[in-house]
Structure formats: structure tokens, C-alpha cells
Design an enzyme around this catalytic site. Structure first.
Site, PDB file in Angstrom:
ATOM      1  N   ASP A 278      20.799 -15.164  54.370  1.00 56.86           N
ATOM      2  CA  ASP A 278      20.455 -14.971  53.195  1.00 56.86           C
ATOM      3  C   ASP A 278      18.840 -14.075  53.206  1.00 56.86           C
ATOM      4  O   ASP A 278      18.318 -15.031  54.522  1.00 56.86           O
ATOM      5  CB  ASP A 278      20.233 -15.791  52.203  1.00 56.86           C
ATOM      6  CG  ASP A 278      19.689 -16.554  51.050  1.00 56.86           C
ATOM      7  OD1 ASP A 278      20.204 -14.995  50.467  1.00 56.86           O
ATOM      8  OD2 ASP A 278      18.891 -17.554  50.761  1.00 56.86           O
TER       9      ASP A 278
ATOM     10  N   ASP B 212      15.974 -14.754  50.671  1.00 59.60           N
ATOM     11  CA  ASP B 212      15.007 -15.762  49.734  1.00 59.60           C
ATOM     12  C   ASP B 212      15.100 -17.119  49.925  1.00 59.60           C
ATOM     13  O   ASP B 212      15.900 -17.235  49.840  1.00 59.60           O
ATOM     14  CB  ASP B 212      14.896 -15.571  48.453  1.00 59.60           C
ATOM     15  CG  ASP B 212      14.412 -13.966  48.401  1.00 59.60           C
ATOM     16  OD1 ASP B 212      13.192 -13.602  48.563  1.00 59.60           O
ATOM     17  OD2 ASP B 212      15.179 -13.368  47.115  1.00 59.60           O
TER      18      ASP B 212
ATOM     19  N   SER C 136      21.361 -10.174  50.239  1.00 61.52           N
ATOM     20  CA  SER C 136      20.438 -10.558  49.658  1.00 61.52           C
ATOM     21  C   SER C 136      20.610 -10.988  48.171  1.00 61.52           C
ATOM     22  O   SER C 136      21.056  -9.276  47.801  1.00 61.52           O
ATOM     23  CB  SER C 136      19.359 -10.902  49.897  1.00 61.52           C
ATOM     24  OG  SER C 136      18.296 -10.996  49.175  1.00 61.52           O
TER      25      SER C 136
END
Length: 296
Positions: free
Chosen positions: A88, A90, A176
Site C-alpha cells: 500500500d 498512503d 494503492s
């Protein structure tokens, strides 16, 4: 099956007394601990053991640590080093939530961040929450994206994680629910082999308030993990997935080593491995890398 419990300290706080407490916790489970192997002095140590499930061993160690800033990850001894990383972005590879930071330029950070938190906690459907947040930014000048990028910081350990795994033959992918504007730049800076995410639609230099379909969501993250494993002829046991939000749950659950990194409660509770204190170097220690093997 032989397993290894890896203890990783957040700031050089790993002393022999903590290791001894974890050893006693394993023995209380009926496990048979072996000889400790220090991966980095006062920072990371492996403790092999048999006769206890990995998840129970890690949970027992966390209880024994009693709030000390040390992470405990237990994995099978066989096949520790993974050949595929899907991460991922963020709050995992970068320190911020980039959509929330974009929203600051529209004076909407608090409102949009509140929706982000609920989505990452699994309280809202990801696609619906994404459409709602992006829709609130319609008309925002694209200069806000570049300004957000300039202020985006990489998570400590991110560059070393990617460089070290790639140096040892692993494929690395950034997956993401954010946007290609950022994943492309992060991938280039850190050396990811691939990046996949959502595309913000822009007209005349301004955000339209829409994203291209289909939305890249939790199902797409899982599909990316399985596709890359297949393309590289890897069993799922040879994969590593890491993230912090509810949209990461499926890929974390499917990977050979799925790690909840400083994660929301719903993710930390469900994941078989979790990092609550250390930085991303913990993912290398969990694979048995010694600090001397790290690449920058």
C-alpha cells in the site's frame, strides 16, 4: 513445524531481559525455544521455536513485552524470504494520506480526512468513499497535486525495504487506492518495479471531481497480488503484502506474509503479522535479513 519469532525494537530498546520474557512466554505455551540469533545489535533478534502455532507465539510475546516499543512477528522458518512485495502507499510507504493533503488546498482537509478514516476503518465502502471525496475537489487546480507531492515524505525504511528485496531478486509493486500522480513518482523514487492505482480525471488544468473507472479497490489489490505471483511463477507462500487500511485486508490475508503496518484496529486485529512500533525495516528483519545485508 519450526518457526521463528522475530523481535524488532523501535529505537534500540531491545535488551536481553525483554528477550528472556518472550522466551518464557513461549515456554508457557508449550513451545521449545532455541538459541537466539541477533540480526542487529539491540534492534532485532530471531528466536527459533517449535511446538506452538505462529500467531499464538506472537500474541504471547506481545503480552510479555507489556507495552515496550518492540514488535513481535512469528513466521515459519522455511521460505522466510519473499520474492514478491505488494505494498500500500498512503500511511505505509509514504507517511501521509495524499488525498487528505490535496484536500487542504481546497480548505476541506478535515471533512475529507474524516471520510478517509471511516473508509480505512472499514466503516464505509471504499469506492463510494473515494467518489465522495474526489467529488468534493471538483474545480481544484492541478497545481495542488504538485504542491502535495513536494510535501510528501517517504516512510522511514521504505527505500531500504525496496532496494534490499530487489537486490535479492524480489519483484516490488506499489498498489494503492490513491492516485497514479503519486504512485508513479513514489515508484520512480524508491525503485518499485510496478505501480497500480486510481487515475484522477483532469480537464483544462483542473480536477473534474471524478476518477477513471474501474476503481482500484481492495479486490483489485488482491487481484494484483495474485496476478503478479502467477506472472512470476511464485506460490502465494513466497509473497509479502503490507498495508494499514481495510482495503488492504484481502491482500494481507492472502499473502504468505501479510503485515498490518501501524494499522487501523480492524486490520491489526485480522492480520497474522503486525508492526506497531518499528519502521519498515521490520519487514526485512521478519524475513531474516541481517542489517549488514541491507541495501540503500
Amino acid at each position: 513445524m519450526p518457526h521463528i519469532l522475530t523481535l524488532v525494537a523501535a529505537a534500540g530498546a531491545l535488551d536481553p531481559a525483554l528477550l528472556a520474557r518472550c522466551r518464557q512466554a513461549l515456554e508457557a505455551l508449550g513451545a521449545r525455544p532455541g538459541t537466539p540469533d541477533w540480526l542487529a545489535e539491540a534492534e532485532a533478534v530471531d528466536l527459533p521455536f517449535t511446538d506452538a502455532p505462529a500467531e499464538l507465539a506472537a500474541a504471547a510475546a506481545r503480552t510479555a513485552l507489556d507495552g515496550a516499543p518492540v514488535d513481535a512477528i512469528a513466521v515459519p522458518a522455511e521460505g522466510r524470504r519473499k520474492r514478491l512485495l505488494v505494498a500500500d502507499m498512503d500511511s505505509t510507504i509514504v507517511t501521509s494520506e495524499t488525498l487528505d493533503e490535496i484536500a487542504a488546498f481546497a480548505g476541506l482537509k478535515d471533512e475529507i480526512a474524516a471520510i478517509t478514516r471511516r473508509s480505512m476503518n472499514g466503516e464505509l465502502d471504499f469506492a463510494q468513499a473515494l467518489h465522495a471525496r474526489v467529488g468534493m475537489l471538483a474545480g481544484l487546480d492541478v497545481a495542488a497535486l504538485e504542491a502535495t507531492w513536494q510535501a510528501t515524505a517517504m516512510m522511514p525504511g521504505a527505500a531500504t525495504l525496496v532496494a534490499t528485496m530487489r537486490a535479492h531478486g524480489a519483484v516490488c509493486c506499489l498498489a494503492s487506492g490513491g492516485f497514479t500522480f503519486f504512485t508513479g513518482r513514489v515508484a520512480q523514487r524508491l525503485g518499485f518495479d510496478h505501480h497500480v492505482s486510481n487515475t484522477l480525471l483532469i480537464e483544462d488544468g483542473k480536477l473534474t471531481g471524478k476518477v477513471a473507472e474501474p476503481v482500484f479497490d481492495r479486490n483489485a489489490k488482491l487481484a494484483t497480488l495474485t496476478r503478479l505471483a502467477t506472472e512470476n511463477a511464485l506460490p502465494m507462500a513466497a509473497t509479502l503484502a503490507v498495508g494499514d487500511g481495510a482495503n488492504d485486508l484481502d491482500m494481507i490475508g492472502a499473502a504468505g506474509l501479510g503485515v498490518a503496518f501501524r494499522a487501523k484496529p480492524i486490520v491489526a486485529t485480522a492480520a497474522r503479522a503486525r508492526v506497531d512500533h518499528a519502521d519498515l525495516l521490520a519487514l526485512l528483519f521478519a524475513q531474516g535479513y541481517r542489517r549488514a545485508e541491507f541495501r540503500d
